[in-house]
Design an enzyme around this catalytic site. Structure first.
Site, mmCIF file in Angstrom:
data_model
loop_
_atom_site.group_PDB
_atom_site.id
_atom_site.type_symbol
_atom_site.label_atom_id
_atom_site.label_comp_id
_atom_site.label_asym_id
_atom_site.label_seq_id
_atom_site.Cartn_x
_atom_site.Cartn_y
_atom_site.Cartn_z
ATOM 1 N N ASP A 35 0.861 -1.229 0.078
ATOM 2 C CA ASP A 35 0.150 -0.116 -0.137
ATOM 3 C C ASP A 35 0.813 1.363 -0.061
ATOM 4 O OD1 ASP A 35 0.842 -0.331 2.772
ATOM 5 O OD2 ASP A 35 -1.141 -0.687 3.494
ATOM 6 N N ASN A 38 -7.466 -2.977 14.024
ATOM 7 C CA ASN A 38 -9.191 -3.255 13.620
ATOM 8 C C ASN A 38 -9.272 -4.279 12.649
ATOM 9 O OD1 ASN A 38 -7.909 -2.251 11.250
ATOM 10 N ND2 ASN A 38 -9.429 -0.410 10.870
ATOM 11 N N HIS A 63 -7.178 -4.938 10.029
ATOM 12 C CA HIS A 63 -7.087 -4.641 8.296
ATOM 13 C C HIS A 63 -5.652 -5.545 8.186
ATOM 14 C CE1 HIS A 63 -5.043 -0.517 8.935
ATOM 15 N NE2 HIS A 63 -4.211 -1.660 9.131
ATOM 16 N N GLU A 93 -9.736 -2.128 4.767
ATOM 17 C CA GLU A 93 -10.438 -1.895 6.088
ATOM 18 C C GLU A 93 -11.913 -2.804 6.175
ATOM 19 O OE1 GLU A 93 -8.790 -0.185 7.897
ATOM 20 O OE2 GLU A 93 -8.179 1.712 7.114
HETATM 21 P P1 PGA Z 1 1.665 -1.301 12.536
HETATM 22 O O1 PGA Z 1 0.452 -1.369 11.583
HETATM 23 O O2 PGA Z 1 2.565 -2.258 12.149
HETATM 24 O O3 PGA Z 1 2.218 0.173 12.623
HETATM 25 O O4 PGA Z 1 0.916 -1.587 13.759
HETATM 26 C C1 PGA Z 1 0.086 -2.565 11.291
HETATM 27 C C2 PGA Z 1 -0.896 -2.400 10.230
HETATM 28 O O5 PGA Z 1 -1.689 -1.617 10.187
HETATM 29 O O6 PGA Z 1 -0.986 -3.392 9.213
#
Ligand code: PGA
Length: 244
Positions: free
Chosen positions: A67, A136, A138, A143
């Site tokens: 992404d 969450n 994702h 999302e």
């Molecule tokens: P993070 O994000 O590694 O900064 O906790 C994980 C994600 O959103 O995939």
């Protein structure tokens, strides 16, 4: 799903880096799917060490990131292109032309997303996809929603994601509201998936990914359909999972 338990973040990172290094040794021109964020940072530090101290070469490795924030130029210090250059690519011997990250400035995200998925297929598919998991649930920036999305496309970021990522920006207002995210088809098309989780903040998402039904409200739960997924997680991230 194979679950590998680590004591803490550092051990998770070491185990993940060894896993990726093994893939690179076995197939020096492999296509790695890569992710950004706090979770893979330590893994990349270890891979840099393997390169610098043990001679692990990325000369023929190809990469495709999952992404990029929409609207941020590659030069922006919070762009994922910038993250990857600073935290991995500039410190190993990978060829710049072999690294692919969605273009956050594309004017035509629809066509761009289709071409990104086609590029992955043309490169032979992802050999090993590294993922984090959002609090969450994702994966990439897929999302929670009413359905799973197959294609790479423009997505609206969820409120919790914006709050979680505000720590990297001066204020929450500066967090981009949209991103280009790899879709489930390219992620699930990977030959192998390695997902990492660290900390109590991920415990509920990890539990739902492993024990809940396959539900687009928990995007990571779709990984239950993939035959070759390894989760490396620390004890805090696994604290809500029932022992097998
Ligand atoms: P993070 O994000 O590694 O900064 O906790 C994980 C994600 O959103 O995939």
């Amino acid at each position: 799903m194979l679950i590998i338990v680590a004591q803490d973040y550092d051990e998770m990172s070491r185990k993940a880096a060894r896993f990726i290094a093994a893939q690179v040794l076995l197939k020096p021109n492999c296509l790695l799917g890569l992710a950004t964020g706090s979770t893979p940072f330590g893994t990349y530090q270890e891979l840099i060490r393997f390169h610098q101290e043990d001679g692990l070469s990325f000369q023929n490795v190809r990469t495709v990131n999952v992404d990029e924030y929409y609207g941020l130029p590659a030069s922006h210090e919070q762009s994922y292109r910038h993250f990857m250059q600073e935290n991995l690519f500039d410190q190993i011997d990978i060829q710049p032309g072999n690294t692919h990250i969605p273009d956050g400035l594309t004017r035509d995200p629809q066509t761009y997303g289709e071409e990104y998925d086609e590029l992955i297929v043309a490169m032979g598919g992802i050999d090993l996809q590294l993922l984090g998991i959002g609090s969450n649930g994702h994966i990439a920036f897929n999302e929670p929603g009413r359905y799973f999305s197959a294609q790479t496309r423009l997505v609206d970021l969820n409120k919790l994601t914006i709050e979680d990522n505000a720590r990297f920006f001066e204020s929450e207002d500066e967090v981009p509201r949209q991103a280009i995210s790899m879709g489930m088809k390219s992620i699930l098309g990977s030959k192998r998936i390695l997902i990492l989780a660290s900390g109590a903040g991920k415990a509920e998402a990890v539990r739902e990914m492993l024990e809940g039904p396959i539900d687009p409200m928990v995007p990571a739960s779709i990984l239950q359909l993939h035959p070759n997924v390894t989760l490396i997680a620390d004890k805090d991230a696994l604290s809500l999972v029932q022992p097998a």
